[in-house]
Design a protein around this motif. Structure first.
Motif, PDB file in Angstrom:
ATOM      1  N   PRO A  76      -6.511   2.972  -2.007  1.00 39.88           N
ATOM      2  CA  PRO A  76      -5.063   3.131  -1.834  1.00 39.88           C
ATOM      3  C   PRO A  76      -4.289   3.078  -3.151  1.00 39.88           C
ATOM      4  O   PRO A  76      -3.295   3.797  -3.311  1.00 39.88           O
ATOM      5  N   VAL A  77      -4.724   2.238  -4.086  1.00 42.61           N
ATOM      6  CA  VAL A  77      -4.038   2.157  -5.376  1.00 42.61           C
ATOM      7  C   VAL A  77      -4.103   3.502  -6.093  1.00 42.61           C
ATOM      8  O   VAL A  77      -3.092   4.019  -6.590  1.00 42.61           O
TER       9      VAL A  77
ATOM     10  N   GLY B 124      -0.877  -3.374  -8.904  1.00 41.16           N
ATOM     11  CA  GLY B 124      -1.683  -2.842  -9.996  1.00 41.16           C
ATOM     12  C   GLY B 124      -3.163  -2.905  -9.680  1.00 41.16           C
ATOM     13  O   GLY B 124      -3.987  -2.268 -10.346  1.00 41.16           O
ATOM     14  N   PHE B 125      -3.513  -3.687  -8.668  1.00 38.95           N
ATOM     15  CA  PHE B 125      -4.879  -3.739  -8.147  1.00 38.95           C
ATOM     16  C   PHE B 125      -4.769  -4.183  -6.700  1.00 38.95           C
ATOM     17  O   PHE B 125      -3.720  -4.639  -6.246  1.00 38.95           O
ATOM     18  N   SER B 126      -5.848  -4.039  -5.933  1.00 36.41           N
ATOM     19  CA  SER B 126      -5.791  -4.381  -4.523  1.00 36.41           C
ATOM     20  C   SER B 126      -7.153  -4.850  -4.052  1.00 36.41           C
ATOM     21  O   SER B 126      -8.114  -4.905  -4.825  1.00 36.41           O
ATOM     22  N   ASP B 127      -7.226  -5.169  -2.747  1.00 39.17           N
ATOM     23  CA  ASP B 127      -8.498  -5.576  -2.171  1.00 39.17           C
ATOM     24  C   ASP B 127      -9.403  -4.374  -1.908  1.00 39.17           C
ATOM     25  O   ASP B 127     -10.568  -4.528  -1.565  1.00 39.17           O
TER      26      ASP B 127
ATOM     27  N   TYR C 214       0.875  -1.180   0.000  1.00 39.24           N
ATOM     28  CA  TYR C 214       0.000   0.000   0.000  1.00 39.24           C
ATOM     29  C   TYR C 214       0.908   1.225   0.000  1.00 39.24           C
ATOM     30  O   TYR C 214       1.635   1.472   0.970  1.00 39.24           O
ATOM     31  N   PHE C 215       0.856   1.984  -1.091  1.00 39.45           N
ATOM     32  CA  PHE C 215       1.765   3.105  -1.293  1.00 39.45           C
ATOM     33  C   PHE C 215       0.974   4.404  -1.366  1.00 39.45           C
ATOM     34  O   PHE C 215       0.347   4.724  -2.371  1.00 39.45           O
TER      35      PHE C 215
ATOM     36  N   TYR D 153       6.948   0.178 -11.134  1.00 40.11           N
ATOM     37  CA  TYR D 153       6.443  -1.051 -11.735  1.00 40.11           C
ATOM     38  C   TYR D 153       5.180  -1.472 -10.991  1.00 40.11           C
ATOM     39  O   TYR D 153       5.099  -1.345  -9.770  1.00 40.11           O
ATOM     40  N   GLU D 154       4.202  -1.976 -11.723  1.00 38.68           N
ATOM     41  CA  GLU D 154       2.973  -2.468 -11.107  1.00 38.68           C
ATOM     42  C   GLU D 154       2.787  -3.958 -11.373  1.00 38.68           C
ATOM     43  O   GLU D 154       2.978  -4.419 -12.491  1.00 38.68           O
ATOM     44  N   TRP D 155       2.407  -4.671 -10.309  1.00 33.41           N
ATOM     45  CA  TRP D 155       2.020  -6.072 -10.427  1.00 33.41           C
ATOM     46  C   TRP D 155       0.551  -6.124 -10.831  1.00 33.41           C
ATOM     47  O   TRP D 155      -0.300  -5.532 -10.167  1.00 33.41           O
ATOM     48  N   HIS D 156       0.252  -6.873 -11.892  1.00 34.15           N
ATOM     49  CA  HIS D 156      -1.142  -7.035 -12.331  1.00 34.15           C
ATOM     50  C   HIS D 156      -1.582  -8.493 -12.337  1.00 34.15           C
ATOM     51  O   HIS D 156      -2.763  -8.774 -12.511  1.00 34.15           O
TER      52      HIS D 156
END
Length: 367
Positions: free
Chosen positions: A258-259, A251-254, A224-225, A277-280
């Motif tokens: 926050p994203v 790249g997405f979250s629960d 969470y950034f 970089y984003e994780w998707h």
């Protein structure tokens, strides 16, 4: 270092199975899924063997867990305590116990980002193979934990016992909580905590100092950034003086906010030379740092206001080149599974995305 839930839980279960004196578990989430039930059965077995077992769970993090689950532990001889109960302590609703700590016999300890939750029933590799974002919000999270031995374990033990006393959980059972511990290697380690009651975050101060003093690289993986001004400025200043600053973010979250609150800061960071970089392909939840190939951290602290101001957190800082190399290898693997944000493309994003970012940013202090 332990990567993802299955490996972490396997190592934790193995340590608990060897317990002879006590088991102290502190977790933001303890749920009643198969993951939680397997742990509960093991804790009950150890309690039946005469091992002192103490469990401290967060009231909000575990709010969906049926009372019967914790009642079953209590009836089996496990001491169970609820952190800042929602009904009993409404004034402290915003102060959550986000720590994930396990101490076994005062000789081995675990910490990181992994909860006792169904979200860790499978690893992130499964999530990457089968693209299903809705399912990935519920399981297959990418996370990092760490297992340690030696004198540093006593620092984790102190955090746990202080939290137990803070919550007035009653006297803990007599046990050898602080056995004599011999050095197990040459790695320099220390535990840093965040305590809203004291108004300070040791991890925040330590990370800022490390980033400001960085000479070659700052590589952060953050679940969470939502950075505060000082953290963002430190990252940008490092990039401007030629430090290789890279962020691996979800790249997405629960939860969407926050994203988007984090994305509202991308343009300034990219302009300063920070690479993002984003994780998707899986939900990124890890909280790690490796700086100048020598300074590393693993823990529960995110780069957001909630971790720095509102939550109780715990992180391990390791100053060792060998461990840093292992962290860098894992970071490169995470980058390979991520998509780099292009500055030009980012500036051309749609008005709808920008509106979401603006809305989320209005609430960033609470995220």
């Amino acid at each position: 270092m332990l990567v993802d839930g299955p490996a972490t839980h396997q190592a934790m279960h193995a340590a608990i199975a060897q317990a002879r004196d006590h088991v102290n578990l502190q977790s933001y989430i303890v749920d009643a899924s198969d993951v939680g039930e397997r742990l509960a059965q093991l804790l009950k077995q150890k309690a039946a063997q005469g091992v002192k077992v103490n469990v401290l769970y967060d009231s909000v993090g575990s709010i969906k867990t049926p009372r019967e689950f914790f009642r079953g532990l209590t009836e089996a001889g496990v001491a169970v305590c609820e952190f800042n109960p929602v009904k009993k302590a409404p004034a402290k609703l915003n102060n959550r116990d986000h720590r994930k700590i396990l101490v076994v016999d005062g000789r081995v300890a675990f910490t990181g980002g992994v909860n006792i939750s169904e979200t860790y029933a499978s690893g992130s590799r499964r999530a990457r193979r089968v693209q299903d974002q809705e399912r990935d919000r519920k399981e297959g999270w990418r996370d990092t934990h760490v297992q340690v031995a030696g004198p540093v374990v006593a620092q984790f033990q102190r955090l746990f016992l202080d939290a137990w006393a803070l919550q007035d959980c009653g006297p803990w059972a007599e046990a050898r909580y602080y056995p004599r511990l011999e050095r197990r290697g040459d790695q320099a380690m220390r535990v840093v905590g965040s305590d809203p009651g004291s108004g300070k975050s040791e991890m925040y101060a330590a990370l800022l100092e490390a980033v400001r003093g960085a000479r070659s690289r700052v590589w952060l993986t953050v679940g969470y950034f939502v950075p505060d001004p000082d953290t963002k400025e430190a990252l940008m200043q490092a990039a401007r003086r030629g430090v290789d600053v890279r962020l691996v973010l979800p790249g997405f979250s629960d939860f969407w906010a926050p994203v988007y609150a984090g994305r509202s800061h991308y343009e300034e960071l990219l302009a300063a030379g920070v690479r993002i970089y984003e994780w998707h392909e899986a939900l990124m939840h890890a909280k790690t740092a490796v700086i100048d190939s020598s300074w590393s951290s693993i823990g529960s602290t995110n780069l957001d206001w909630r971790s720095f101001v509102h939550n109780y957190e715990a992180d391990l800082i390791v100053q060792d080149a060998g461990f840093a190399r292992e962290m860098e290898r894992r970071f490169r693997e995470d980058i390979a599974a991520s998509e780099e944000i292009d500055a030009d493309a980012w500036r051309a994003r749609g008005a709808g995305e920008k509106l979401k970012e603006w809305l989320a940013r209005q609430w960033e202090y609470l995220l």
